[in-house]
Design an enzyme around this catalytic site. Structure first.
Site, PDB file in Angstrom:
ATOM      1  N   ASP A 152       0.520   3.765  -3.065  1.00 42.15           N
ATOM      2  CA  ASP A 152       0.093   5.137  -2.807  1.00 42.15           C
ATOM      3  C   ASP A 152       1.024   6.118  -3.529  1.00 42.15           C
ATOM      4  OD1 ASP A 152      -1.348   7.282  -1.350  1.00 42.15           O
ATOM      5  OD2 ASP A 152       0.569   7.505  -0.315  1.00 42.15           O
ATOM      6  N   GLU A 155      -4.569   0.579  -3.551  1.00 39.59           N
ATOM      7  CA  GLU A 155      -3.176   1.036  -3.577  1.00 39.59           C
ATOM      8  C   GLU A 155      -2.213  -0.144  -3.416  1.00 39.59           C
ATOM      9  OE1 GLU A 155      -3.241   3.980  -0.486  1.00 39.59           O
ATOM     10  OE2 GLU A 155      -3.891   5.559  -1.870  1.00 39.59           O
ATOM     11  N   GLU A 166       0.838  -1.201   0.000  1.00 44.95           N
ATOM     12  CA  GLU A 166       0.000   0.000   0.000  1.00 44.95           C
ATOM     13  C   GLU A 166       0.875   1.254   0.000  1.00 44.95           C
ATOM     14  OE1 GLU A 166      -2.691   2.719   2.857  1.00 44.95           O
ATOM     15  OE2 GLU A 166      -2.076   0.762   3.605  1.00 44.95           O
ATOM     16  N   ASP A 217      -7.046   1.327   0.544  1.00 40.58           N
ATOM     17  CA  ASP A 217      -5.817   0.605   0.926  1.00 40.58           C
ATOM     18  C   ASP A 217      -5.570  -0.582   0.001  1.00 40.58           C
ATOM     19  OD1 ASP A 217      -5.542   2.335   3.070  1.00 40.58           O
ATOM     20  OD2 ASP A 217      -6.119   0.863   4.592  1.00 40.58           O
TER      21      ASP A 217
END
Length: 134
Positions: free
Chosen positions: A46, A113, A42, A110
């Site tokens: 991101d 990502e 994640e 979450d």
């Protein structure tokens, strides 16, 4: 957990299925300390998501200043719009979260990502970028 469906959604067949399995595993479900879950993926995803969206906005809006581009990126990359993406919602159904963890917009984001991070680890930045831009 449905890895085959996750591969269909992403359009990528994972060489290392442990990577996509980790991306679909909530930290509270991985019982053993150090067991693979989506936290690190994640983090990577991101950053990739932000970079890909920033690059696209930079090209599409050459007259916009940095502040305007930042506001546009925030509107796209925040958890609320991401949690409504069809791909994000479908990936959530592939994960272990739907059965074990109360769902909210943050968890959907979450997992989305983390899958972007998994695509980068398994297939490279180009594969992750293509998925984000789909």
């Amino acid at each position: 957990m449905n890895i085959e469906r996750a591969q269909e959604i992403t359009g990528h067949v994972f060489k290392d299925r442990a990577v996509i399995r980790a991306a679909l595993t909530h930290p509270s479900v991985s019982a053993l300390p150090g067991a693979e879950n989506y936290d690190r993926l994640e983090f990577l995803g991101d950053s990739i998501l932000g970079a890909v969206v920033s690059e696209r906005l930079f090209s599409l809006y050459p007259e916009s200043d940095a502040g305007e581009l930042t506001n546009m990126r925030k509107a796209i990359v925040s958890k609320e719009p991401i949690s409504k993406l069809t791909a994000a919602l479908e990936l959530l159904k592939c994960s272990d979260c739907e059965m074990h963890i109360p769902l909210n917009a943050k968890r959907v984001c979450d997992i989305y990502e983390a899958v972007i991070g998994a695509l980068c680890v398994d297939g490279g930045i180009g594969v992750a970028r293509d998925f984000v831009l789909k």
